[in-house]
Design a protein around this motif. Structure first.
Motif, mmCIF file in Angstrom:
data_model
loop_
_atom_site.group_PDB
_atom_site.id
_atom_site.type_symbol
_atom_site.label_atom_id
_atom_site.label_comp_id
_atom_site.label_asym_id
_atom_site.label_seq_id
_atom_site.Cartn_x
_atom_site.Cartn_y
_atom_site.Cartn_z
ATOM 1 N N GLU A 600 0.823 -1.211 0.000
ATOM 2 C CA GLU A 600 0.000 0.000 0.000
ATOM 3 C C GLU A 600 0.858 1.262 0.000
ATOM 4 O O GLU A 600 0.446 2.303 -0.530
ATOM 5 N N SER A 601 2.078 1.196 0.586
ATOM 6 C CA SER A 601 2.959 2.371 0.617
ATOM 7 C C SER A 601 3.387 2.786 -0.777
ATOM 8 O O SER A 601 3.599 3.977 -1.047
ATOM 9 N N ARG A 603 1.592 2.822 -3.258
ATOM 10 C CA ARG A 603 0.468 3.510 -3.900
ATOM 11 C C ARG A 603 0.072 4.786 -3.170
ATOM 12 O O ARG A 603 -0.326 5.767 -3.794
ATOM 13 N N HIS A 604 0.171 4.751 -1.827
ATOM 14 C CA HIS A 604 -0.387 5.847 -1.036
ATOM 15 C C HIS A 604 0.625 6.564 -0.155
ATOM 16 O O HIS A 604 0.262 7.521 0.522
ATOM 17 N N THR A 606 3.924 5.922 2.864
ATOM 18 C CA THR A 606 4.097 5.023 3.997
ATOM 19 C C THR A 606 3.083 5.264 5.107
ATOM 20 O O THR A 606 2.538 4.311 5.672
ATOM 21 N N GLY A 609 -0.142 4.049 3.905
ATOM 22 C CA GLY A 609 0.011 2.611 3.695
ATOM 23 C C GLY A 609 -0.044 1.838 4.998
ATOM 24 O O GLY A 609 -0.607 0.738 5.067
ATOM 25 N N SER A 688 5.619 10.643 1.666
ATOM 26 C CA SER A 688 4.163 10.536 1.571
ATOM 27 C C SER A 688 3.572 11.694 0.784
ATOM 28 O O SER A 688 2.624 11.537 0.012
ATOM 29 N N THR A 706 -6.519 0.310 -5.796
ATOM 30 C CA THR A 706 -6.036 -0.624 -4.782
ATOM 31 C C THR A 706 -6.180 -2.036 -5.264
ATOM 32 O O THR A 706 -6.000 -2.959 -4.552
#
Length: 706
Positions: A600-601, A603-604, A606, A609, A688, A706
């Motif tokens: 997830e980090s 994509r979004h 840390t 994420g 981030s 996601t």
């Protein structure tokens, strides 16, 4: 489609799912009968537990030249508080004759011998403990007890000594496989029902884990019979707990990801392929960590510890295979209805994103540094209990949760005879030097008496009775003094063994194993994490948190053992076993969490994420931790202090790691360290804010999905 995606799709294809199911059915039909033979292949002789190179183990081997079979001395002790009568002595003499006819009793029965105070007698009965170990010892001791108890003269009788104690240990372990299996399955069923809230779904993980246990037991039996693998009651019992516990953990993680993907994919075969592709690496890395940690036990000096490693490693490998092939095939075959009454319909939102763990993550995110500092200090405070840890071995009386006949008999024996009666030292030397060796032993402080040497094939054997109880620290000190004295006799080639020497050598070997294996396990786990997460900071942080969790669990456990359960100490191997299980299994949950956080980090960022990762995995990891903790807690139902302590400490450590370390401490550290958590990997160079800016690019907010 990538190669990994193709591999992930194999167990759950439209046709391949049936092939997978058929292969497992064939495997279970072929190997099922062999699994039931594992108990018969257990080696519970002393040599299967002891350090192979120890002096006492060498004495056990060499003394076989002086007797046709391996024997354990059972001591029948009689007591009359107002004094032994002539009739009592006559009855005991008649019983000694009857003892010689009991099956598996070999060699001369010695006694009865009257104590100096005239209030007790002892008769020494040698029992064959050859190829069948304590399987023959227990019925022989039971027969001695029945015969001695029927004397009818008002004396109290007990059977103790090494033979009586070993028989009571055999009784404590009797049915360990069946009782542990029944208790563990019951716990798993209840917790799976609570986790899934489905009357059907729990059955598939349990069937898969049960199949894995059966196949692993069969493989281990074949290796024990044909490849020399050592299996004893301890390793066979822990195998049941670990396979069912770890297998169910893997099943929970995979099923949770599959349920997520069912909301995103209309075709359940495709949903399972995505679930395996995403969750498979975490499950694989988790099992690799456990297997590698168990294989580190191969360098142990203790035979029981060294044999435990490959047995448990095989169990985990088979559990992994079942959860990545059999379980996916079963889930796809039965379809979405198995999740009833809460079926994950295609296109519905994922509830974990707004659930309890999402709120926990949001709370941590408001002040992550204060959260992790406070949590770390609280765990450090729990470590204070380590000052009361007493892992120097358990005495005979302290090794049982109750007070069996052999323990009572040992206490009676110590009241009326020299403390080491019934468990003398065995001294071997060259025949020519035997008189000097015997004189050196006899003059050593702590030795009450020595027997005349028996000579055979150029070697001599005699026994030395100690003044102190055989499992006391004073007796162990006497062993060291006797060894120093007899080793100093020129050309005698003397060695000292016996029950007390065995206890001393086993304790020292366990200490050496602790110092050698614990750093090795840490290094292996650190390497696996570095490869998996492609970072240096994250593995170091995760290892540090697990070690802190381990120390806190040991500290709390020590306080409970002392002040609640009133145990008199811990087994020598206790710190090592708890460490290996907690580090290997504790890292499991961090792997489950951090692989999702890393995914997830990318994509979004840390921080986000970490929040998404906790929200998505919090429920399933907590459920997995509860199941694993409960399965290890089942060990506490056995009347063996050593296993009860391991079960309690591992269960507590798993709960700490699941509910506090992984969910709060690791998440807070990840949010606070942000991109530096992934140093020196690619993600460490993307803050981030930068990721947020990228996602607000030409495709608009939320691009990338996601």
């Amino acid at each position: 489609m990538s190669t990994t995606r193709k591999l992930a799709a194999l167990p759950c294809g439209h046709r391949s799912k049936w092939v997978v199911l058929a292969l497992w059915l064939v495997l279970l039909i072929a190997l099922g009968p062999l699994a039931g033979k594992l108990m018969g292949a257990e080696d519970n002789q002393a040599s299967s537990w002891l350090p192979g190179s120890a002096e006492s183990t060498r004495v056990l081997t060499e003394q076989r030249a002086f007797q046709p079979v391996d024997t354990a001395q059972a001591v029948v002790v009689y007591q009359r508080t107002d004094g032994i009568t002539p009739d009592d002595r006559a009855e005991a003499a008649r019983e000694a004759v009857r003892f010689a006819t009991v099956p598996h009793v070999v060699g001369p029965v010695i006694g009865p011998v009257l104590s100096a105070d005239g209030r007790a007698m002892q008769t020494i009965v040698p029992i064959d403990v050859g190829s069948n170990g304590w399987n023959d010892l227990k019925p022989a001791v039971d027969s001695l007890r029945q015969t001695a108890a029927a004397n009818g003269h008002g004396m109290t009788t007990h059977v103790t000594g090494p033979g009586g104690i070993a028989a009571d240990q055999a009784k404590a372990f009797a049915g360990i496989d069946s009782s542990l299996l029944a208790a563990t399955i019951s716990v798993v069923i209840v917790l799976l029902l609570l986790t899934y809230r489905s009357p059907v779904l729990w059955l598939l993980p349990l069937l898969s884990a049960g199949g894995a246990l059966t196949v692993s037991q069969a493989f281990i039996y074949l290796l024990a019979e044909h490849a020399g693998l050592t299996v004893n009651a301890q390793s066979a019992g822990i195998l049941i707990v670990l396979v069912l516990g770890a297998g169910t953990d893997y099943a929970l993680l995979l099923t949770a990801r599959y349920r997520e993907e069912l909301r995103r994919h209309e075709d359940r075969h495709e949903a399972m392929a995505y679930a395996l592709h995403r969750a498979g690496p975490a499950v694989l890395a988790s099992s690799a960590t456990v297997v590698a940690s168990m294989l580190c036990l191969l360098i142990a000096e203790m035979n029981s510890t060294r044999g435990l490693g490959p047995v448990l490693a095989i169990g985990v490998v088979v559990a992994l295979a079942a959860m990545l092939t059999l379980l996916p095939a079963l889930l796809v075959i039965v379809g979405r209805w198995v999740f009833w009454p809460v079926r994950p319909a295609y296109g519905t939102p994922e509830p974990t994103r707004t659930g309890r763990w999402a709120h926990v993550g949001a709370w941590i995110g408001r002040r992550p540094r204060k959260v992790w500092v406070g949590t770390a200090l609280a765990l450090a405070a729990c470590c204070v209990g380590l000052v009361s840890l007493n892992a120097n071995g358990l005495s005979t009386a302290a090794s049982f949760t109750g007070k069996p006949d052999s323990v009572v008999g040992q206490q009676v024996l110590e009241q009326h005879f020299p403390g080491g009666t019934g468990a003398p030292l065995t001294v071997l030397s060259a025949a020519a030097g035997a008189p000097a060796v015997r004189a050196a032993a006899q003059s050593t402080a702590g030795v009450a008496a020595t027997s005349p040497p028996v000579v055979r094939d150029g070697r001599a054997l005699f026994q030395a009775t100690l003044t102190d109880p055989p499992d006391s620290q004073a007796a162990k000190a006497t062993v060291d003094r006797v060894r120093a004295a007899v080793h100093a006799v020129p050309g005698a080639d003397a060695r000292v063994g016996g029950n007390t020497a065995v206890i001393l050598d086993a304790g020292r070997a366990a200490g050496n194993d602790n110092r050698a294996i614990i750093p090795l396990v840490l290094g292996v786990v650190l390497l696996i994490l570095a490869v998996l997460l492609r970072a240096v900071t994250a593995p170091l942080v995760l290892i540090s948190t697990v070690v802190l969790s381990y120390a806190a669990a040991l500290g709390i456990s020590s306080l409970f053992f002392t002040h609640v359960f009133h145990f008199q100490g811990e087994d020598n191997a206790f710190p090592l076993f708890v460490f290996v299980f907690l580090v290997a299994l504790g890292i499991d949950y961090n792997i489950f969490l951090m692989t999702r956080v890393r995914e997830e980090s990318a994509r979004h960022g840390t921080r986000q994420g970490a929040l998404i990762g906790l929200s998505a995995t919090g429920g399933v990891i907590t459920s997995a931790g509860l199941i694993l903790a409960s399965t290890f807690a089942v060990l506490g139902t056995l009347p063996v202090v050593g296993l009860a302590e391991i079960g309690f400490a591992v269960a507590l450590g798993v709960l700490l790691d699941t509910l506090v370390v992984r969910s709060v401490l690791v998440t807070a550290l990840t949010m606070d360290l942000d991109r530096h958590m992934w140093w020196p990997g690619r993600l460490s160079r993307r803050s981030s804010d930068a990721v947020t800016a990228e996602r607000k690019g030409p495709e608009g907010p939320g691009a990338g999905g996601t």
